[in-house]
Motif scaffolding. Structure first.
Motif, PDB file in Angstrom:
ATOM      1  N   GLN A  25      16.722   1.012 -27.534  1.00 22.97           N
ATOM      2  CA  GLN A  25      17.286  -0.740 -27.712  1.00 22.97           C
ATOM      3  C   GLN A  25      16.357  -1.281 -26.852  1.00 22.97           C
ATOM      4  OE1 GLN A  25      20.650  -0.983 -29.176  1.00 22.97           O
ATOM      5  NE2 GLN A  25      21.239   0.803 -30.057  1.00 22.97           N
ATOM      6  N   TYR A  28      13.097  -2.186 -27.210  1.00 17.31           N
ATOM      7  CA  TYR A  28      12.065  -2.612 -28.506  1.00 17.31           C
ATOM      8  C   TYR A  28      12.442  -3.980 -28.137  1.00 17.31           C
ATOM      9  CZ  TYR A  28      12.210  -4.161 -33.328  1.00 17.31           C
ATOM     10  OH  TYR A  28      12.507  -4.284 -34.552  1.00 17.31           O
ATOM     11  N   LEU A  29      13.822  -4.266 -27.715  1.00 20.70           N
ATOM     12  CA  LEU A  29      13.853  -6.178 -28.428  1.00 20.70           C
ATOM     13  C   LEU A  29      13.473  -6.326 -26.826  1.00 20.70           C
ATOM     14  CD1 LEU A  29      17.684  -4.843 -27.848  1.00 20.70           C
ATOM     15  CD2 LEU A  29      16.165  -6.194 -30.536  1.00 20.70           C
ATOM     16  N   ARG A  31      10.168  -5.827 -26.323  1.00 24.69           N
ATOM     17  CA  ARG A  31       8.889  -6.223 -26.420  1.00 24.69           C
ATOM     18  C   ARG A  31       9.478  -7.327 -27.566  1.00 24.69           C
ATOM     19  NH1 ARG A  31       7.720  -1.348 -29.656  1.00 24.69           N
ATOM     20  NH2 ARG A  31       8.099  -2.220 -31.388  1.00 24.69           N
ATOM     21  N   GLU A  32      10.027  -7.326 -28.812  1.00 21.91           N
ATOM     22  CA  GLU A  32      10.354  -8.016 -29.712  1.00 21.91           C
ATOM     23  C   GLU A  32       9.938  -9.856 -29.680  1.00 21.91           C
ATOM     24  OE1 GLU A  32       9.262  -7.686 -32.842  1.00 21.91           O
ATOM     25  OE2 GLU A  32       8.515  -6.292 -32.545  1.00 21.91           O
ATOM     26  N   LEU A  33      11.226  -9.906 -28.173  1.00 25.49           N
ATOM     27  CA  LEU A  33      11.384 -10.765 -27.581  1.00 25.49           C
ATOM     28  C   LEU A  33      10.556 -12.359 -26.711  1.00 25.49           C
ATOM     29  CD1 LEU A  33      14.859 -10.677 -25.704  1.00 25.49           C
ATOM     30  CD2 LEU A  33      15.171 -11.370 -27.416  1.00 25.49           C
TER      31      LEU A  33
ATOM     32  N   LEU B 385      19.961  -3.242 -35.032  1.00 22.51           N
ATOM     33  CA  LEU B 385      18.781  -3.855 -33.502  1.00 22.51           C
ATOM     34  C   LEU B 385      18.441  -6.036 -34.306  1.00 22.51           C
ATOM     35  CD1 LEU B 385      16.250  -1.668 -33.664  1.00 22.51           C
ATOM     36  CD2 LEU B 385      17.907  -2.424 -31.307  1.00 22.51           C
ATOM     37  N   LYS B 388      20.802  -8.276 -32.446  1.00 19.14           N
ATOM     38  CA  LYS B 388      21.084  -7.846 -31.233  1.00 19.14           C
ATOM     39  C   LYS B 388      19.562  -8.773 -30.867  1.00 19.14           C
ATOM     40  CE  LYS B 388      23.282  -4.076 -30.616  1.00 19.14           C
ATOM     41  NZ  LYS B 388      23.248  -2.161 -30.739  1.00 19.14           N
ATOM     42  N   LEU B 389      18.401  -8.644 -31.572  1.00 19.48           N
ATOM     43  CA  LEU B 389      17.413  -9.558 -31.208  1.00 19.48           C
ATOM     44  C   LEU B 389      17.431 -10.797 -30.877  1.00 19.48           C
ATOM     45  CD1 LEU B 389      14.481  -9.185 -30.685  1.00 19.48           C
ATOM     46  CD2 LEU B 389      14.341  -8.911 -33.167  1.00 19.48           C
ATOM     47  N   LEU B 392      20.508 -11.776 -28.336  1.00 22.20           N
ATOM     48  CA  LEU B 392      19.818 -12.466 -26.533  1.00 22.20           C
ATOM     49  C   LEU B 392      18.229 -13.889 -26.786  1.00 22.20           C
ATOM     50  CD1 LEU B 392      19.015  -8.374 -26.014  1.00 22.20           C
ATOM     51  CD2 LEU B 392      20.347  -9.875 -24.774  1.00 22.20           C
ATOM     52  N   MET B 393      17.944 -13.699 -27.696  1.00 22.69           N
ATOM     53  CA  MET B 393      16.574 -15.003 -27.852  1.00 22.69           C
ATOM     54  C   MET B 393      17.560 -16.261 -27.680  1.00 22.69           C
ATOM     55  SD  MET B 393      13.799 -16.002 -27.926  1.00 22.69           S
ATOM     56  CE  MET B 393      12.491 -14.953 -27.950  1.00 22.69           C
ATOM     57  N   GLY B 453      10.373  -4.102 -38.635  1.00 23.13           N
ATOM     58  CA  GLY B 453      10.225  -3.497 -37.155  1.00 23.13           C
ATOM     59  C   GLY B 453       9.885  -4.571 -35.966  1.00 23.13           C
ATOM     60  N   SER B 455       9.365  -8.255 -35.790  1.00 17.01           N
ATOM     61  CA  SER B 455       9.959  -9.275 -35.984  1.00 17.01           C
ATOM     62  C   SER B 455       9.249  -9.748 -36.054  1.00 17.01           C
ATOM     63  CB  SER B 455      11.060  -9.462 -35.241  1.00 17.01           C
ATOM     64  OG  SER B 455      10.413  -9.502 -33.833  1.00 17.01           O
ATOM     65  N   VAL B 456       8.341 -10.411 -35.650  1.00 19.80           N
ATOM     66  CA  VAL B 456       7.487 -12.033 -35.791  1.00 19.80           C
ATOM     67  C   VAL B 456       6.685 -11.269 -36.919  1.00 19.80           C
ATOM     68  CG1 VAL B 456       5.517 -12.360 -34.858  1.00 19.80           C
ATOM     69  CG2 VAL B 456       6.947 -11.575 -33.169  1.00 19.80           C
TER      70      VAL B 456
END
Lengths: 106, 528
Positions: A25, A28-29, A31-33, B385, B388-389, B392-393, B453, B455-456
């Protein structure tokens, strides 16, 4: 602007967010951030002169369209037991939690 | 035609003429649900079967018994000669992001899976008070965080009735798919970046994002509090107007619900478009997005299949007497998504702090020594996920040391986006538009699994809808045709604050003028 979120900053954020992640997790997170930050970086290129204010809302709150605030008076809930019953653990009308850790402030 | 396929307004007439009963309508919808929906979304639901891949899966909870009871109550009122309300006997679904007393109100998240709401959201209260019959709660992206519904913790996720191999869009995917499949005449959705309009476009139905504050947010599980707008999903513009009439208006329980009188949307619906100024902007006919491989920004024109229906709609409206104003500059459109990445995440992170395993919802079954550990384990196990993303952002871009360069800057870019619209709609300005006509989405419904998957890339599905959320203005998406794969294409109308009446009027004129076109005769695949 800083280039990307490194692992230490990420771990700090995870703590602040009250999360706990497994490695998959976290990978993944992170990388996406950083991918999202690349998109966000577009904002840096926009010419913004000092006169451009921040908008917290699109539609302005002006008195002509904003309702008056309610009077601040206590209104008892008809059935507080129903609300308390939603809590995962209760005793005698109280919500039960594990020990609250104590920290000594400097 | 089966009762469940008849639009709400016509059902309402038939009901008042006593040609049909509310119970018959509800039963027809429940039978359609049984025929096309398949199993409802659930936690830990196992792998997909080939049959699952052919079904719609719009629902999380079907409220069969209470729906039949509501319908019978309408029939009793009619028999007694009482006024049963504007939406009497009309079946609707509610996106499971609204609290409805006595129903699981899950936000499609494990963390709220066991939460039963102790109160009802204002828009639902108003629907039910007007006699509408709630058939159940429909699926969405977890906490509305997505544009495809694939992120729901309740699987199988909804599929597109026009082709179940494709996504219904999101986050109001269950809303749009349930209406498109004839499971309900209406649905209550929410739109934070396009979450009503994008799935409406993907599923070939009408979706309205009202002006921010036009519809109360009381009882809505919050995502981006400065952006969230509840609104209607319907099969045509008349039905959308009917529903908006019922749910719009001030609410003492939501101080951001605007104190602006609600016009009679139906009375003005057939006013036509003669003399109206409708704009086209080149900035809505190209998209800018980061290349998935290199991260470099690329700008490209929209696919012809997306562009053509919009230009056709402009021709139709011109033939009805509207004046088409070309080349309206909307230069800040491309910054909508980057600004949204910041603003919505800050608001989401703030709103998600309340889920902690203490007051309601999921709590980790693991024995934890202290409260901090309880919070962390609960949130780790309860959130998927995508939440969570966003947490965090949101925390990163609002942190003291980064706030000026990210959050404060994004709020100022929001001002620029709003100014684009103010200039276009300014009554004494150069363009003096009554509405802007644009595509709703850069593509038609993509395949399940094709974007999820990333997200952008997923966020860029909202590129043409998100500016209206930043600006607070209303938007209407309506079907404009089919692409080469026979998937629906949406066209969008955007207008000044509280101009829903005007947008519905233009939409209705277009709908009437194109009523007999061949593409309107094609049915969704699950109904063929």
């Amino acid at each position: 602007m800083s280039d990307s979120i490194d692992r230490d900053t990420f771990d700090h954020l995870v703590g602040l967010a009250a999360l706990e992640l497994d490695q998959q997790q976290a990978d993944y997170l992170l990388r996406e951030l950083n991918n999202q930050l690349k998109a966000i970086r577009e904002l840096a290129a926009i010419p913004l002169d000092e006169s451009v204010p921040a908008s917290l809302h699109g539609v302005p709150y002006v008195s002509s369209v904003s309702p008056e605030l309610r009077e601040d008076v206590w209104q008892p809930h008809p059935n507080p037991e129903e609300i308390i019953a939603q809590a995962p653990d209760t005793r005698d009308g109280y919500i039960v939690v594990p020990d609250i850790p104590h920290t000594t402030l400097d | 035609m089966e009762l469940c396929d008849i639009p709400a307004y016509e059902l309402s007439l038939l009901l008042r003429q006593k040609q049909i009963s509310a119970e018959e309508i509800t039963r027809a919808c429940l039978e359609r649900i049984d025929a096309v929906d398949g199993r409802s979304g659930a936690l830990d639901s196992g792998s997909l079967t080939p049959e699952d891949e052919q079904k719609v899966h719009a629902f999380i909870t079907i409220t069969r018994e209470s729906a039949l009871n509501q319908a019978r109550a309408v029939d009793q009122k009619l028999a007694a000669g009482d006024d049963p309300g504007l939406l009497a006997g009309i079946p609707f679904t509610t996106k499971d992001i609204f609290c409805v007393r006595g129903t699981p109100s899950t936000a499609a998240s494990r963390i709220l899976a066991n939460y039963t709401a102790p109160y009802t959201a204002t828009p639902v209260t108003r629907m039910e008070a007007a006699g509408a019959v709630m058939l159940g709660k429909v699926n969405l992206d977890e906490f509305t965080y997505g544009s495809s519904n694939e992120s729901s913790a309740f699987q199988p996720a909804p599929r597109n009735p026009w082709n179940p191999a494709h996504v219904p869009g999101g986050s109001s995917g269950g809303s749009a798919s349930s209406v498109a499949a004839g499971e309900a005449a209406l649905s209550l959705g929410t739109d934070t970046a396009g979450s009503i309009r994008q799935p409406a476009a993907f599923c070939g139905v009408v979706g309205v994002k009202p002006t921010y504050g036009r519809v109360s947010r009381y009882g809505l599980i919050a995502f981006g509090s400065s952006l969230d707008c509840p609104g209607p999903v319907a099969r045509n513009v008349v039905d959308a107007a009917l529903m908006l009439q019922v749910i719009a208006g001030a609410d003492p329980r939501d101080s951001t619900a605007a104190n602006v009188p609600v016009p009679d949307y139906l009375a003005q619906l057939d006013g036509g478009v003669k003399g109206l100024r409708i704009g086209l902007s080149p900035d809505y006919f190209r998209i800018a997005f980061p290349d998935p491989q290199t991260g470099e920004y690329r700008e490209q024109p929209l696919p012809v299949d997306i562009e053509t229906p919009v230009l056709r709609a402009a021709e139709v409206l011109a033939s009805l007497g509207a004046e088409i104003v070309e080349d309206v500059p909307m230069p800040n459109t491309r910054y909508g998504i980057p600004a949204y990445f910041v603003i919505s995440r800050v608001e989401a992170a703030s709103n998600l702090h309340r889920y902690d395993g203490v007051k309601y919802g999921y709590r980790t079954p693991q024995r934890t020594g202290d409260l901090t550990k309880l919070y962390r384990q609960t949130r780790n196990e309860g959130f998927g996920l995508q939440p969570k993303l966003r947490i965090l952002m949101g925390m990163y871009v609002s942190a003291a040391q980064y706030s000026a360069q990210y959050y404060q800057r994004a709020l100022r870019v929001r001002t620029l986006i709003r100014r684009d619209f103010e200039q276009a709609f300014d009554r004494s300005g150069k363009y003096r538009l009554d509405a802007l006509l644009t595509p709703t989405t850069p593509t038609t419904a993509f395949k399940m699994g094709a974007v999820y998957g990333d997200s952008v890339l997923m966020q860029y599905a909202d590129q043409l809808t998100v500016p209206a959320n930043h600006a607070g203005i209303p938007g209407l998406s309506l079907p404009g045709g089919l692409d080469a794969e026979r998937l629906p294409v949406g066209i969008q109308l955007l207008g000044p604050d509280f101009s829903e009446d005007m947008l519905l009027r233009i939409g209705r004129a277009y709908e009437l003028a194109t009523q007999t076109e061949d593409w309107r005769k094609v049915k969704p695949l699950v109904l063929r």
